[in-house]
Motif scaffolding. Structure first.
Motif, PDB file in Angstrom:
ATOM      1  N   GLN A  16      -0.927   9.493 -16.102  1.00  0.00           N
ATOM      2  CA  GLN A  16       0.277  10.095 -16.675  1.00  0.00           C
ATOM      3  C   GLN A  16       1.084  10.799 -15.584  1.00  0.00           C
ATOM      4  N   GLN A  17       0.382  11.469 -14.666  1.00  0.00           N
ATOM      5  CA  GLN A  17       1.080  12.108 -13.546  1.00  0.00           C
ATOM      6  C   GLN A  17       1.754  11.063 -12.661  1.00  0.00           C
ATOM      7  N   VAL A  18       1.093   9.933 -12.444  1.00  0.00           N
ATOM      8  CA  VAL A  18       1.683   8.836 -11.668  1.00  0.00           C
ATOM      9  C   VAL A  18       2.923   8.313 -12.386  1.00  0.00           C
ATOM     10  N   LEU A  19       2.833   8.174 -13.695  1.00  0.00           N
ATOM     11  CA  LEU A  19       3.951   7.685 -14.502  1.00  0.00           C
ATOM     12  C   LEU A  19       5.167   8.594 -14.397  1.00  0.00           C
ATOM     13  N   GLU A  20       4.945   9.887 -14.253  1.00  0.00           N
ATOM     14  CA  GLU A  20       6.036  10.861 -14.204  1.00  0.00           C
ATOM     15  C   GLU A  20       6.515  11.153 -12.778  1.00  0.00           C
ATOM     16  N   ASN A  21       5.839  10.602 -11.770  1.00  0.00           N
ATOM     17  CA  ASN A  21       6.131  10.912 -10.375  1.00  0.00           C
ATOM     18  C   ASN A  21       7.111   9.880  -9.800  1.00  0.00           C
ATOM     19  N   GLU A  22       8.387  10.203  -9.844  1.00  0.00           N
ATOM     20  CA  GLU A  22       9.411   9.264  -9.380  1.00  0.00           C
ATOM     21  C   GLU A  22       9.334   9.001  -7.880  1.00  0.00           C
ATOM     22  N   GLU A  23       8.904   9.999  -7.115  1.00  0.00           N
ATOM     23  CA  GLU A  23       8.758   9.819  -5.667  1.00  0.00           C
ATOM     24  C   GLU A  23       7.671   8.783  -5.360  1.00  0.00           C
ATOM     25  N   LEU A  24       6.564   8.863  -6.077  1.00  0.00           N
ATOM     26  CA  LEU A  24       5.486   7.891  -5.897  1.00  0.00           C
ATOM     27  C   LEU A  24       5.936   6.498  -6.331  1.00  0.00           C
ATOM     28  N   GLN A  25       6.659   6.409  -7.418  1.00  0.00           N
ATOM     29  CA  GLN A  25       7.169   5.112  -7.875  1.00  0.00           C
ATOM     30  C   GLN A  25       8.151   4.517  -6.858  1.00  0.00           C
ATOM     31  N   ALA A  26       8.953   5.362  -6.248  1.00  0.00           N
ATOM     32  CA  ALA A  26       9.867   4.883  -5.209  1.00  0.00           C
ATOM     33  C   ALA A  26       9.078   4.360  -4.009  1.00  0.00           C
ATOM     34  N   ALA A  27       7.964   5.020  -3.680  1.00  0.00           N
ATOM     35  CA  ALA A  27       7.113   4.557  -2.583  1.00  0.00           C
ATOM     36  C   ALA A  27       6.477   3.209  -2.920  1.00  0.00           C
ATOM     37  N   VAL A  28       6.126   3.007  -4.179  1.00  0.00           N
ATOM     38  CA  VAL A  28       5.605   1.702  -4.603  1.00  0.00           C
ATOM     39  C   VAL A  28       6.680   0.641  -4.396  1.00  0.00           C
ATOM     40  N   GLN A  29       7.913   0.936  -4.789  1.00  0.00           N
ATOM     41  CA  GLN A  29       8.998  -0.031  -4.607  1.00  0.00           C
ATOM     42  C   GLN A  29       9.248  -0.310  -3.129  1.00  0.00           C
ATOM     43  N   THR A  30       9.181   0.719  -2.293  1.00  0.00           N
ATOM     44  CA  THR A  30       9.339   0.522  -0.847  1.00  0.00           C
ATOM     45  C   THR A  30       8.226  -0.381  -0.311  1.00  0.00           C
ATOM     46  N   SER A  31       7.015  -0.203  -0.823  1.00  0.00           N
ATOM     47  CA  SER A  31       5.890  -1.054  -0.429  1.00  0.00           C
ATOM     48  C   SER A  31       6.131  -2.504  -0.833  1.00  0.00           C
ATOM     49  N   VAL A  32       6.605  -2.703  -2.065  1.00  0.00           N
ATOM     50  CA  VAL A  32       6.923  -4.051  -2.549  1.00  0.00           C
ATOM     51  C   VAL A  32       7.955  -4.702  -1.628  1.00  0.00           C
ATOM     52  N   ASP A  33       8.993  -3.960  -1.288  1.00  0.00           N
ATOM     53  CA  ASP A  33      10.055  -4.498  -0.431  1.00  0.00           C
ATOM     54  C   ASP A  33       9.524  -4.863   0.952  1.00  0.00           C
ATOM     55  N   ALA A  34       8.692  -3.983   1.532  1.00  0.00           N
ATOM     56  CA  ALA A  34       8.152  -4.235   2.878  1.00  0.00           C
ATOM     57  C   ALA A  34       7.246  -5.461   2.887  1.00  0.00           C
ATOM     58  N   ILE A  35       6.406  -5.584   1.882  1.00  0.00           N
ATOM     59  CA  ILE A  35       5.476  -6.718   1.823  1.00  0.00           C
ATOM     60  C   ILE A  35       6.231  -8.010   1.536  1.00  0.00           C
TER      61      ILE A  35
END
Length: 190
Positions: A16-35
């Motif tokens: 739930q904390q991960v779901l609410e953490n927009e900074e972490l979600q943005a980091a996931v998207q940055t990871s997707v883009d890099a890969i």
């Protein structure tokens, strides 16, 4: 039964904390883009971890080199700990701390991506691998617990799960890893 429910609730609470953490979600998207960029440019994606984190690293590497949802060509992804002869020789002849760094020095190329897993963020062999990867012009993505540990300073992208409880962190690492695999696959194979 109450203990089982409490453990499930604890896992859900971190997610739930991960779901609410927009900074972490943005980091996931940055990871997707890099890969996605690395694969599109003909580069490879490497993974490393210790213990359960090594198992997670190997699992996610297989999602790329095998398949995730789509029947599609294999992608160049590998977990660095799978060659036990190499691993035991380097650990014995040099130090366990350099098992991944030496492989990066020998096989890493500019534009490749290294994903490192350490719940504390302080595993010496993962930190040294990130140092070697950065020296080679690779992108480093750190999967850690709440603080990021030492890896924070060496990660281009930090996916620090908001917990200090190893099992809860690892559960979220595999969740985030699966999200990355799915989105990268969708980017490459529409």
């Amino acid at each position: 039964m109450n203990n089982i429910k409490e453990l499930i609730a604890a896992s859900i609470a971190v997610k739930q904390q991960v779901l609410e953490n927009e900074e972490l979600q943005a980091a996931v998207q940055t990871s997707v883009d890099a890969i996605t960029t690395a694969f599109r440019n003909g580069n490879k994606v490497l993974f490393c971890g210790n213990g359960g984190s090594a198992a997670d690293a190997q699992h996610l590497a297989a999602e790329f080199s095998g398949r995730f949802y789509k029947d599609r060509p294999a992608l160049p992804a590998e977990a660095l700990h799978c060659n036990t002869s190499y691993l035991t020789a380097v650990a014995n002849d040099y130090s366990y701390d350099v098992i991944y760094a030496r492989l990066i020095e020998g096989t890493g190329n500019p534009g490749d991506v290294l994903l490192g897993f350490s719940t504390s963020g302080n595993s010496a062999n993962i930190v040294k691998a990130f140092e070697a990867a950065r020296a080679k012009g690779m992108t480093t993505i750190g999967f850690t617990g709440s603080t990021g540990g030492i890896m924070k300073a060496y990660s281009h992208v930090l996916l620090n799960v908001p917990s200090n409880d190893t099992p809860r962190i690892q559960e979220c690492h595999i969740l985030l890893g699966h999200i990355i695999c799915q989105l990268v696959e969708e980017n490459l194979f529409n």
